[in-house]
Scaffold this motif. Structure first.
Motif, PDB file in Angstrom:
ATOM      1  N   THR A  90       0.841  -1.189   0.000  1.00 26.83           N
ATOM      2  CA  THR A  90       0.000   0.000   0.000  1.00 26.83           C
ATOM      3  C   THR A  90       0.875   1.237   0.000  1.00 26.83           C
ATOM      4  O   THR A  90       1.748   1.388   0.862  1.00 26.83           O
ATOM      5  N   ILE A  91       0.615   2.125  -0.954  1.00 28.53           N
ATOM      6  CA  ILE A  91       1.347   3.389  -1.020  1.00 28.53           C
ATOM      7  C   ILE A  91       0.468   4.493  -0.462  1.00 28.53           C
ATOM      8  O   ILE A  91      -0.751   4.509  -0.676  1.00 28.53           O
ATOM      9  N   SER A  92       1.085   5.398   0.281  1.00 28.76           N
ATOM     10  CA  SER A  92       0.353   6.536   0.817  1.00 28.76           C
ATOM     11  C   SER A  92       1.282   7.745   0.853  1.00 28.76           C
ATOM     12  O   SER A  92       2.499   7.607   0.762  1.00 28.76           O
ATOM     13  N   ARG A  93       0.675   8.900   1.005  1.00 27.85           N
ATOM     14  CA  ARG A  93       1.466  10.129   0.960  1.00 27.85           C
ATOM     15  C   ARG A  93       0.987  11.091   2.028  1.00 27.85           C
ATOM     16  O   ARG A  93      -0.211  11.237   2.247  1.00 27.85           O
ATOM     17  N   ASP A  94       1.933  11.718   2.677  1.00 30.05           N
ATOM     18  CA  ASP A  94       1.664  12.795   3.623  1.00 30.05           C
ATOM     19  C   ASP A  94       1.962  14.093   2.890  1.00 30.05           C
ATOM     20  O   ASP A  94       3.120  14.487   2.752  1.00 30.05           O
ATOM     21  N   ASN A  95       0.923  14.754   2.411  1.00 25.70           N
ATOM     22  CA  ASN A  95       1.120  15.944   1.586  1.00 25.70           C
ATOM     23  C   ASN A  95       1.771  17.089   2.360  1.00 25.70           C
ATOM     24  O   ASN A  95       2.559  17.858   1.810  1.00 25.70           O
ATOM     25  N   ALA A  96       1.452  17.181   3.634  1.00 26.61           N
ATOM     26  CA  ALA A  96       2.004  18.267   4.437  1.00 26.61           C
ATOM     27  C   ALA A  96       3.513  18.134   4.598  1.00 26.61           C
ATOM     28  O   ALA A  96       4.243  19.119   4.667  1.00 26.61           O
ATOM     29  N   LYS A  97       3.975  16.885   4.646  1.00 29.10           N
ATOM     30  CA  LYS A  97       5.403  16.636   4.846  1.00 29.10           C
ATOM     31  C   LYS A  97       6.117  16.266   3.548  1.00 29.10           C
ATOM     32  O   LYS A  97       7.327  16.014   3.570  1.00 29.10           O
ATOM     33  N   ASN A  98       5.364  16.182   2.447  1.00 32.95           N
ATOM     34  CA  ASN A  98       5.960  15.750   1.172  1.00 32.95           C
ATOM     35  C   ASN A  98       6.710  14.431   1.336  1.00 32.95           C
ATOM     36  O   ASN A  98       7.845  14.269   0.863  1.00 32.95           O
ATOM     37  N   THR A  99       6.054  13.509   2.004  1.00 36.82           N
ATOM     38  CA  THR A  99       6.624  12.199   2.274  1.00 36.82           C
ATOM     39  C   THR A  99       5.738  11.123   1.674  1.00 36.82           C
ATOM     40  O   THR A  99       4.509  11.249   1.680  1.00 36.82           O
ATOM     41  N   VAL A 100       6.361  10.071   1.159  1.00 37.04           N
ATOM     42  CA  VAL A 100       5.602   8.946   0.638  1.00 37.04           C
ATOM     43  C   VAL A 100       6.018   7.679   1.375  1.00 37.04           C
ATOM     44  O   VAL A 100       7.195   7.492   1.693  1.00 37.04           O
ATOM     45  N   LEU A 101       5.033   6.842   1.686  1.00 31.74           N
ATOM     46  CA  LEU A 101       5.268   5.602   2.411  1.00 31.74           C
ATOM     47  C   LEU A 101       4.875   4.419   1.542  1.00 31.74           C
ATOM     48  O   LEU A 101       3.978   4.516   0.701  1.00 31.74           O
ATOM     49  N   LEU A 102       5.539   3.298   1.772  1.00 31.45           N
ATOM     50  CA  LEU A 102       5.165   2.057   1.117  1.00 31.45           C
ATOM     51  C   LEU A 102       5.085   0.975   2.193  1.00 31.45           C
ATOM     52  O   LEU A 102       6.121   0.564   2.739  1.00 31.45           O
ATOM     53  N   GLN A 103       3.885   0.554   2.506  1.00 31.32           N
ATOM     54  CA  GLN A 103       3.685  -0.533   3.451  1.00 31.32           C
ATOM     55  C   GLN A 103       3.694  -1.835   2.674  1.00 31.32           C
ATOM     56  O   GLN A 103       2.883  -2.029   1.761  1.00 31.32           O
ATOM     57  N   MET A 104       4.614  -2.711   3.033  1.00 31.72           N
ATOM     58  CA  MET A 104       4.774  -3.977   2.319  1.00 31.72           C
ATOM     59  C   MET A 104       4.459  -5.124   3.262  1.00 31.72           C
ATOM     60  O   MET A 104       5.156  -5.320   4.262  1.00 31.72           O
ATOM     61  N   ASN A 105       3.415  -5.854   2.956  1.00 35.19           N
ATOM     62  CA  ASN A 105       2.986  -7.004   3.758  1.00 35.19           C
ATOM     63  C   ASN A 105       3.109  -8.282   2.949  1.00 35.19           C
ATOM     64  O   ASN A 105       3.218  -8.245   1.726  1.00 35.19           O
ATOM     65  N   SER A 106       3.082  -9.393   3.649  1.00 36.20           N
ATOM     66  CA  SER A 106       3.161 -10.708   2.991  1.00 36.20           C
ATOM     67  C   SER A 106       4.315 -10.760   1.994  1.00 36.20           C
ATOM     68  O   SER A 106       4.148 -11.189   0.849  1.00 36.20           O
ATOM     69  N   LEU A 107       5.461 -10.325   2.447  1.00 32.13           N
ATOM     70  CA  LEU A 107       6.615 -10.237   1.554  1.00 32.13           C
ATOM     71  C   LEU A 107       7.051 -11.615   1.075  1.00 32.13           C
ATOM     72  O   LEU A 107       6.976 -12.617   1.804  1.00 32.13           O
ATOM     73  N   LYS A 108       7.521 -11.630  -0.163  1.00 34.54           N
ATOM     74  CA  LYS A 108       7.976 -12.861  -0.803  1.00 34.54           C
ATOM     75  C   LYS A 108       9.451 -12.727  -1.170  1.00 34.54           C
ATOM     76  O   LYS A 108       9.973 -11.609  -1.303  1.00 34.54           O
TER      77      LYS A 108
END
Length: 120
Positions: A68-86
Motif C-alpha cells: 500500500t502506497i500513501s502520501r503525507d502531503n504536508a510533509k511531502n513524504t511517501v510511504l510504502l507498506q509492504m505485507n506478505s513479503l515474498k
C-alpha cells in the motif's frame, strides 16, 4: 537542490512486513506524483507503486493486495507498506518524485535506494 531520502529497508522473513519511507527536501513548488520502483540483480528497474497528487494510485500486478502506497502531503513524504513479503520482492527500492522546483522545470528526481531482502 532537491533530495529524496529513503529509509526502512532491511532483512525480513517471507510473510513478514516492512515499511519504506521517502522524505523530500528542497525548494519544491509542486509535486505531481511520487512512487516506488525496484531493481533486482540482473533485472531492469520496474514500477512498484505510484500515487499522483489527486490521490489516485497504481500498483504492479505482482504487489497488488500486499503493498500500500500513501502520501503525507504536508510533509511531502511517501510511504510504502509492504505485507506478505515474498522472496521475489528482494531488490533495491528507489523513491521517485515528479516535481517542480522553485516554479522552474518539472522533472523526475530519485532517491539513493534502500535494500529490501526477503529470506529465511
Amino acid at each position: 537542490q532537491v533530495q529524496l531520502v529513503e529509509s526502512g529497508g532491511g532483512l525480513v522473513q517471507p510473510g513478514g512486513s516492512l515499511r519504506l519511507s521517502c522524505a523530500t527536501s528542497g525548494s519544491i513548488s509542486s509535486i505531481y506524483a511520487m512512487g516506488w520502483y525496484r531493481q533486482a540483480p540482473g533485472s531492469q528497474r520496474e514500477l512498484v507503486a505510484r500515487i499522483i497528487s489527486g490521490g489516485s494510485t497504481n500498483y504492479a500486478d505482482s504487489v497488488k493486495g500486499r503493498f500500500t502506497i500513501s502520501r503525507d502531503n504536508a510533509k511531502n513524504t511517501v510511504l510504502l507498506q509492504m505485507n506478505s513479503l515474498k522472496v521475489e520482492d528482494t531488490a533495491v527500492y528507489y523513491c521517485n518524485a515528479d516535481l517542480r522546483v522553485n516554479w522552474g522545470t518539472r522533472r523526475d528526481y530519485w532517491g539513493q535506494g534502500t535494500q529490501v531482502t526477503v529470506s529465511s
